[in-house]
Scaffold this motif. Structure first.
Motif, PDB file in Angstrom:
ATOM      1  N   LYS A  80       0.813  -1.216   0.000  1.00 23.44           N
ATOM      2  CA  LYS A  80       0.000   0.000   0.000  1.00 23.44           C
ATOM      3  C   LYS A  80       0.849   1.270   0.000  1.00 23.44           C
ATOM      4  O   LYS A  80       0.332   2.363  -0.236  1.00 23.44           O
ATOM      5  CB  LYS A  80      -0.952  -0.005   1.193  1.00 23.44           C
ATOM      6  CG  LYS A  80      -2.040  -1.078   1.095  1.00 23.44           C
ATOM      7  CD  LYS A  80      -2.962  -1.048   2.295  1.00 23.44           C
ATOM      8  CE  LYS A  80      -4.115  -2.045   2.107  1.00 23.44           C
ATOM      9  NZ  LYS A  80      -3.651  -3.428   1.989  1.00 23.44           N
ATOM     10  N   ALA A 104      -5.270   1.999  -4.224  1.00 23.19           N
ATOM     11  CA  ALA A 104      -6.236   0.973  -4.591  1.00 23.19           C
ATOM     12  C   ALA A 104      -7.643   1.371  -4.186  1.00 23.19           C
ATOM     13  O   ALA A 104      -7.846   2.153  -3.252  1.00 23.19           O
ATOM     14  CB  ALA A 104      -5.870  -0.356  -3.932  1.00 23.19           C
ATOM     15  N   ASN A 124     -11.185  -0.722  -3.310  1.00 21.49           N
ATOM     16  CA  ASN A 124     -11.833  -2.022  -3.135  1.00 21.49           C
ATOM     17  C   ASN A 124     -13.155  -2.006  -3.905  1.00 21.49           C
ATOM     18  O   ASN A 124     -14.050  -1.228  -3.600  1.00 21.49           O
ATOM     19  CB  ASN A 124     -12.088  -2.302  -1.656  1.00 21.49           C
ATOM     20  CG  ASN A 124     -12.828  -3.603  -1.431  1.00 21.49           C
ATOM     21  OD1 ASN A 124     -13.827  -3.629  -0.741  1.00 21.49           O
ATOM     22  ND2 ASN A 124     -12.345  -4.667  -2.027  1.00 21.49           N
ATOM     23  N   ASN A 155      -9.386  -5.714  -5.712  1.00 24.77           N
ATOM     24  CA  ASN A 155      -8.930  -4.317  -5.732  1.00 24.77           C
ATOM     25  C   ASN A 155      -8.557  -3.838  -7.127  1.00 24.77           C
ATOM     26  O   ASN A 155      -7.992  -4.580  -7.932  1.00 24.77           O
ATOM     27  CB  ASN A 155      -7.727  -4.143  -4.795  1.00 24.77           C
ATOM     28  CG  ASN A 155      -8.117  -4.237  -3.335  1.00 24.77           C
ATOM     29  OD1 ASN A 155      -8.835  -3.390  -2.828  1.00 24.77           O
ATOM     30  ND2 ASN A 155      -7.650  -5.277  -2.664  1.00 24.77           N
ATOM     31  N   VAL A 181      -6.072  -1.377  -8.744  1.00 23.20           N
ATOM     32  CA  VAL A 181      -4.806  -0.800  -8.268  1.00 23.20           C
ATOM     33  C   VAL A 181      -4.113   0.016  -9.350  1.00 23.20           C
ATOM     34  O   VAL A 181      -4.253  -0.253 -10.543  1.00 23.20           O
ATOM     35  CB  VAL A 181      -3.844  -1.897  -7.751  1.00 23.20           C
ATOM     36  CG1 VAL A 181      -4.415  -2.603  -6.541  1.00 23.20           C
ATOM     37  CG2 VAL A 181      -3.510  -2.895  -8.848  1.00 23.20           C
TER      38      VAL A 181
END
Length: 290
Positions: free
Chosen positions: A148, A153, A155, A268, A270
């Motif tokens: 992270k 990202a 969700n 996710n 990203v």
């Protein structure tokens, strides 16, 4: 534009050779050394160190190269956006193998309305993250773990993760199973680097088991092949329920009633941390949220 020294550092990080870096840059080897030394003096930190007869990046060197590559990729995209009309721009998107089956088509259907040129990269989670780092794709959808600090990202949904087998498997007649009941089954498992494999392996670890505890293991890099093998009455496997919704509804496959196995995993969207294009990516991700 980036200082030439930073570009030199990035290329040196790829080649790990002053000679090869010099050849790539069309300058002399001493010039490469001089640029790196100048950068280290300016930043007051060591970026390159010797490892026997070889060289390697320090922790600070790795961090700086990661930043330099990100800026370089983003700069290239901004310039391309300025020079190219939207109708001619190409969107590069990545997806893991599992998600390419049930989620990527939805993403493409949204993208194609405004971006007629789309290029996809289908690979496992680790490979998708590497493609992001290397600027080969702009964003990706993954189910595996990621750093992270390196990636932003969104969700977009949670997916049920289930154990499945064919209806004639003797295990299918039980109301509840333990892990011990599964050990003599042929386990159809994804390859190393797959987010799907990581989910199952991590759960096994909480039960003090590993994948190697299964007597028979067949490693398969494609979820569609795994489903085909299950339909042909081979073994058991663990995957996203959305991959086998149709087969379960027609009872071509059945869920394994495994004790204490209740997993829902996040999916996710990203992209690189603090990307210039973050507002655009957030809009795209929002369209995938149920």
């Amino acid at each position: 534009m980036l200082d030439r020294r930073y570009i030199t550092l990035s290329i040196l990080a790829t080649t790990l050779s002053y000679t090869k870096a010099a050849q790539r840059l069309f300058i002399t080897q001493p010039a490469v050394s001089q640029q790196i030394n100048s950068l280290e003096q300016e930043l007051d930190t060591k970026l390159i160190e010797k490892d026997g007869n070889r060289i390697k990046l320090t922790t600070a060197g790795h961090q700086l190269v990661q930043y330099v590559d990100k800026i370089s990729f983003e700069s290239d995209r901004v310039l391309q956006q300025i020079k190219t009309k939207q109708a001619k721009q190409t969107i590069e998107v990545g997806a893991t193998l599992s998600l390419s089956i049930f989620l990527l088509p939805t993403l493409i259907s949204h993208l194609v309305r405004t971006n007629p040129k789309i290029k996809t990269v289908i690979a496992n989670t680790n490979e998708i993250l590497t493609a992001l780092r290397q600027g080969k794709i702009q964003f990706g959808i993954v189910e595996g773990n990621f750093d992270k600090n390196e990636f932003d990202a969104v969700n977009i949904r949670h997916e049920n993760f289930v154990g499945v087998t064919y209806p004639d498997n003797p295990l299918a007649k039980y109301n509840q199973l333990s892990l011990d009941d599964l050990m003599n089954q042929t386990l159809l498992i994804r390859e190393l680097g797959s987010g799907t494999r990581d989910i199952f392996a991590n759960w096994l670890a909480t039960q003090n088991y590993t994948i190697n505890d299964f007597t028979n293991q067949v490693e398969v890099a494609n979820p569609s092949t795994i489903i085909h093998l299950l339909l042909n009455k081979m073994g058991i496997s663990f995957m996203y329920e959305s991959l086998v919704t149709e087969q379960l509804s027609h009872r071509q496959l059945v869920k394994l009633p495994l004790k204490n196995f209740d997993i829902s995993h996040p999916i996710n969207f990203v992209f690189l941390k603090n990307s210039y294009f973050k507002p655009n990516y957030l809009k795209i991700a929002q369209k995938l949220i149920n």
